[in-house]
Design a protein around this motif. Structure first.
Motif, PDB file in Angstrom:
ATOM      1  N   THR A  40      12.540 -32.075  30.328  1.00 26.60           N
ATOM      2  CA  THR A  40      11.192 -32.991  30.340  1.00 26.60           C
ATOM      3  C   THR A  40      11.320 -34.184  29.954  1.00 26.60           C
ATOM      4  OG1 THR A  40      10.922 -32.188  28.155  1.00 26.60           O
ATOM      5  CG2 THR A  40       9.699 -30.917  29.851  1.00 26.60           C
ATOM      6  N   SER A  41      12.819 -34.696  29.090  1.00 27.81           N
ATOM      7  CA  SER A  41      12.822 -36.007  28.795  1.00 27.81           C
ATOM      8  C   SER A  41      14.097 -36.522  29.427  1.00 27.81           C
ATOM      9  CB  SER A  41      12.666 -36.111  27.415  1.00 27.81           C
ATOM     10  OG  SER A  41      13.152 -37.307  26.958  1.00 27.81           O
ATOM     11  N   GLY A  42      14.057 -37.916  29.636  1.00 24.43           N
ATOM     12  CA  GLY A  42      15.297 -38.386  30.223  1.00 24.43           C
ATOM     13  C   GLY A  42      15.407 -38.813  31.624  1.00 24.43           C
ATOM     14  N   LEU A  43      16.105 -39.624  32.222  1.00 25.50           N
ATOM     15  CA  LEU A  43      16.250 -39.852  33.600  1.00 25.50           C
ATOM     16  C   LEU A  43      17.187 -39.247  34.383  1.00 25.50           C
ATOM     17  CD1 LEU A  43      15.170 -42.072  35.707  1.00 25.50           C
ATOM     18  CD2 LEU A  43      16.600 -43.688  34.721  1.00 25.50           C
ATOM     19  N   GLU A  64      21.169 -39.750  28.088  1.00 27.15           N
ATOM     20  CA  GLU A  64      20.033 -38.850  27.639  1.00 27.15           C
ATOM     21  C   GLU A  64      20.718 -37.635  27.064  1.00 27.15           C
ATOM     22  OE1 GLU A  64      20.984 -40.421  31.500  1.00 27.15           O
ATOM     23  OE2 GLU A  64      18.800 -40.258  31.461  1.00 27.15           O
ATOM     24  N   LEU A  66      21.008 -36.667  23.929  1.00 25.91           N
ATOM     25  CA  LEU A  66      20.093 -36.052  22.964  1.00 25.91           C
ATOM     26  C   LEU A  66      19.215 -35.154  23.568  1.00 25.91           C
ATOM     27  CD1 LEU A  66      19.791 -39.236  20.551  1.00 25.91           C
ATOM     28  CD2 LEU A  66      21.288 -37.237  20.347  1.00 25.91           C
ATOM     29  N   SER A  67      18.408 -35.697  24.536  1.00 24.82           N
ATOM     30  CA  SER A  67      17.582 -34.949  25.294  1.00 24.82           C
ATOM     31  C   SER A  67      17.919 -33.686  25.943  1.00 24.82           C
ATOM     32  CB  SER A  67      16.788 -35.752  26.431  1.00 24.82           C
ATOM     33  OG  SER A  67      16.061 -36.752  25.908  1.00 24.82           O
ATOM     34  N   GLU A  70      18.643 -31.060  23.055  1.00 22.78           N
ATOM     35  CA  GLU A  70      17.692 -30.239  22.441  1.00 22.78           C
ATOM     36  C   GLU A  70      16.925 -29.255  23.487  1.00 22.78           C
ATOM     37  OE1 GLU A  70      14.737 -33.533  21.831  1.00 22.78           O
ATOM     38  OE2 GLU A  70      15.656 -34.258  19.897  1.00 22.78           O
ATOM     39  N   SER A 185       1.953 -37.190  30.220  1.00 20.35           N
ATOM     40  CA  SER A 185       3.303 -38.068  30.139  1.00 20.35           C
ATOM     41  C   SER A 185       3.313 -39.492  30.861  1.00 20.35           C
ATOM     42  CB  SER A 185       4.607 -37.018  30.690  1.00 20.35           C
ATOM     43  OG  SER A 185       4.501 -35.799  30.252  1.00 20.35           O
ATOM     44  N   ALA A 186       2.449 -39.392  32.103  1.00 16.18           N
ATOM     45  CA  ALA A 186       2.635 -40.632  32.746  1.00 16.18           C
ATOM     46  C   ALA A 186       1.695 -40.165  34.139  1.00 16.18           C
ATOM     47  CB  ALA A 186       4.180 -40.697  33.593  1.00 16.18           C
ATOM     48  N   TYR A 226       2.612 -33.814  33.336  1.00 19.46           N
ATOM     49  CA  TYR A 226       2.537 -33.542  32.022  1.00 19.46           C
ATOM     50  C   TYR A 226       4.128 -32.414  32.142  1.00 19.46           C
ATOM     51  CZ  TYR A 226       1.811 -30.726  27.893  1.00 19.46           C
ATOM     52  OH  TYR A 226       2.079 -30.320  26.572  1.00 19.46           O
TER      53      TYR A 226
ATOM     54  N   THR B 169       3.342 -41.944  23.441  1.00 21.09           N
ATOM     55  CA  THR B 169       2.556 -42.051  24.819  1.00 21.09           C
ATOM     56  C   THR B 169       1.339 -43.047  24.768  1.00 21.09           C
ATOM     57  OG1 THR B 169       3.032 -39.600  24.804  1.00 21.09           O
ATOM     58  CG2 THR B 169       1.438 -40.259  26.549  1.00 21.09           C
ATOM     59  N   ASN B 190       8.692 -45.310  34.405  1.00 24.48           N
ATOM     60  CA  ASN B 190       7.979 -44.866  33.223  1.00 24.48           C
ATOM     61  C   ASN B 190       8.397 -45.410  31.908  1.00 24.48           C
ATOM     62  OD1 ASN B 190       6.383 -43.067  34.776  1.00 24.48           O
ATOM     63  ND2 ASN B 190       7.756 -41.207  34.504  1.00 24.48           N
ATOM     64  N   GLU B 201      18.151 -43.196  21.583  1.00 27.43           N
ATOM     65  CA  GLU B 201      18.439 -42.519  23.144  1.00 27.43           C
ATOM     66  C   GLU B 201      17.988 -43.588  24.200  1.00 27.43           C
ATOM     67  OE1 GLU B 201      18.673 -38.571  24.739  1.00 27.43           O
ATOM     68  OE2 GLU B 201      16.610 -38.935  24.837  1.00 27.43           O
ATOM     69  N   HIS B 203      17.788 -43.510  27.381  1.00 30.31           N
ATOM     70  CA  HIS B 203      16.553 -43.031  28.647  1.00 30.31           C
ATOM     71  C   HIS B 203      15.505 -41.839  28.107  1.00 30.31           C
ATOM     72  CE1 HIS B 203      19.252 -44.289  32.277  1.00 30.31           C
ATOM     73  NE2 HIS B 203      18.769 -45.177  31.602  1.00 30.31           N
ATOM     74  N   THR B 205      12.044 -40.321  26.962  1.00 32.14           N
ATOM     75  CA  THR B 205      10.718 -40.223  27.261  1.00 32.14           C
ATOM     76  C   THR B 205       9.854 -40.335  26.262  1.00 32.14           C
ATOM     77  OG1 THR B 205      11.541 -39.006  29.526  1.00 32.14           O
ATOM     78  CG2 THR B 205       9.337 -38.979  28.907  1.00 32.14           C
TER      79      THR B 205
END
Lengths: 362, 362
Positions: A40-43, A64, A66-67, A70, A185-186, A226, B169, B190, B201, B203, B205
């Motif tokens: 869900t996080s990161g590019l 990314e 760390l994301s 997780e 989220s955006a 979301y 957010t 985003n 981190e 990238h 979110t």
């Protein structure tokens, strides 16, 4: 998210050892990469997901890492391109048949996978990936529902946020802001706000020059994202008081949209649903002005696999999420579109977007 | 935009009759399609641009036909996929050697072009397209400058918009809103807002759960899009009063960034500029914590062709626009990045982003 691997491989008609999903540089990211990993996080530019029937492994950049960690995925982290290549070679050379997503993989990365795998056979499984993505799983549905709730609330706030004199860009800014303050989220995509004659163009981009004037149609096509899943809503308003013609166009589109929604259920063809909407519009004086198909799949992408269209023979199945969005477009005058998101069920469908469909004024 | 065809063909080392740029479904759009056509409005999924040395023609859907017509391009409009296929076949079969952009074209569309052209030789010219895009033309520069001005103004408003207790957010929502109210067409990407340890981190979110707390780093990485061209800024703040360690990290990154900016001029290698920044960070106690390259090209994409990196041998040339963005990232503690956008000139560079680089508090 082990259920995604299962869904991908159970939809598979071809024999492959693994599926390799690879992102290029934004915007050219593979939505199946995110579908399969659930990240869900990161590019994740230049990153790779290797999907086997019972596990997913990713090769990710430090940007990314760390994301990725997780989310509990098996992860190999590269510091630079050289290391990335070595990791890919090391992992891909184990396979002799690799499934790839030809609809989102770039030609450049296709060659890279071919070379680094030592010449494995690359099998296009984009059709299977689409099949797997069409039936939404519980975790996906809950994200889509949340995205629909957020966008519906923002939509019902349009009359209090937007009024005469505001530019299209300012109106889009208000909508986007509201969705994020409600927990999005955006924005799901660049919101379309089209005033007056511009509402006749379905994929119009808002202008900072065009202001809302009395008598204008005001069309809003937008959605919330979301955790990477999206909603997609269109509503059309009128500034000041509406004319008889505007009310008539709006009522025709609404009738068409409700006819389509009434026709949806598990086992029905998308073409029949499209026909239900088109029949209403083409049966009256706005014949021929509904210039696109009735709907499309919705999920991790705004234009997810699946459609409600006369052009294909898709059968709707329980668990699919689709938009229902007929419209009438009159060049030089304006257009109306009404769009909801629905979940197909055994005996019908559930409407996930709850905002008012009346022709409201701004 | 006849200058774009000229730039593409003058960069060409290979013989091709035409360049064919084709979009898939969002997000898989070819940024070169928009570079070559200059189109500012519309989505253009499934659309095709055919670029010859002296003209551009597009095959577009009805969904954005009005936008295409307004730009004065030669346009063929399709109502459905069948017509689109016929148009492509008709036009592409004239060519025996077609240039394609392997870095953004999907495998699926590559096969389609091959088939519909009647087996023309498809030549990868992604390198030439990148070369052509790296040197910005006046119309591109003026859009980038505007995008930089908008983002700089929004950046300087951060202390008045964002404070303790706000979620990541919500802070991203404020930033995006401000940019659009200042005239941005959209956010360039985003926006990243990362508080506390999450600033480590690159990238990341934003989360609607994480709130800004006293003592936190607050990192903002965002940009404005203006008529499809973008800016990209990063600034790092501290909530409340900063600690000695925070000031030291920030000062180190700022020194590194200024060393890189000082090193930029026409004719210098990107690797030398990267080295100038890295030398500052690796020469002190934060050695090894600058985990990405110093910068990337910027234009119609956020990650446009070109980079300031030790990993390639690119020479900087007057007319290139690049980001300069060193950072220090400490896992579990936080990170600092400072990013500006610069235009390379004969004797140095011009900084296009004007917001303060001090370590400000929120």
């Amino acid at each position: 998210m082990a259920t995604k691997e299962k869904a991908i491989f159970s939809a598979m008609k071809k024999e492959v050892d693994a599926v390799v999903l690879m992102n290029a540089v934004e915007p050219n990211l593979d939505s199946c990469f995110f579908y399969a990993t659930g990240l869900t996080s990161g590019l994740f530019e230049g990153c790779v997901a290797i999907v086997e029937p019972k596990r997913v492994e990713i090769i990710t950049s430090e940007l990314e890492a760390l994301s990725a960690a997780e989310e509990g995925l098996k992860t190999a982290v590269f510091e630079n391109n050289e290391v990335r290549m070595r990791m890919m070679k090391n992992k891909l050379s184990r396979y002799s048949r690799i499934g790839i997503n030809a609809k989102e993989l770039t030609v450049f990365n296709h060659r890279l996978i071919k070379r680094l795998s030592g010449g494995a056979r690359l099998v296009d499984i984009s059709h299977e990936l689409s099949e797997s993505r069409m039936i939404k799983q519980p975790d996906e549905l809950s994200r889509i529902r949340k995205a629909c709730r957020i966008a519906s609330m923002a939509c019902d706030a349009i009359p209090e946020m937007i009024g005469e004199g505001m530019t299209e860009t300012e109106a889009a800014a208000e909508l986007n802001y509201r969705m994020m303050m409600l927990g999005a989220s955006a924005s799901a995509f660049n919101s379309t706000v089209a005033f007056g004659a511009k509402s006749a163009e379905p994929h119009y981009t808002p202008s900072s020059k065009r202001r809302l004037r009395n008598g204008n149609f005001a069309l809003f096509d937008f959605g919330a994202a979301y955790k990477r899943y999206v909603s997609d809503i269109t509503r059309t308003f009128v500034c000041g008081s509406s004319s008889k013609r505007q009310r008539e166009i709006h009522a025709t589109v609404l009738n068409a949209q409700e006819a389509a929604i009434d026709a949806i259920e598990d086992g029905v063809s998308g073409a029949a649903v499209d026909d239900a909407a088109r029949h209403v519009i083409d049966g009256g004086k706005y014949k021929g002005l509904f210039i696109h198909s009735t709907g499309h799949g919705l999920g991790i992408s705004v234009h997810d696999p699946g459609s409600i269209s006369s052009a294909n023979d898709m059968t709707l199945k329980a668990g699919m999420v689709l938009t229902v969005e007929p419209g009438i477009y009159i060049k030089g005058y304006g257009g109306v579109r009404i769009e909801d998101d629905v979940l197909v069920t055994k005996g019908g469908c559930r409407i996930l977007t709850s905002c008012s469909k009346d022709l409201r004024t701004l």
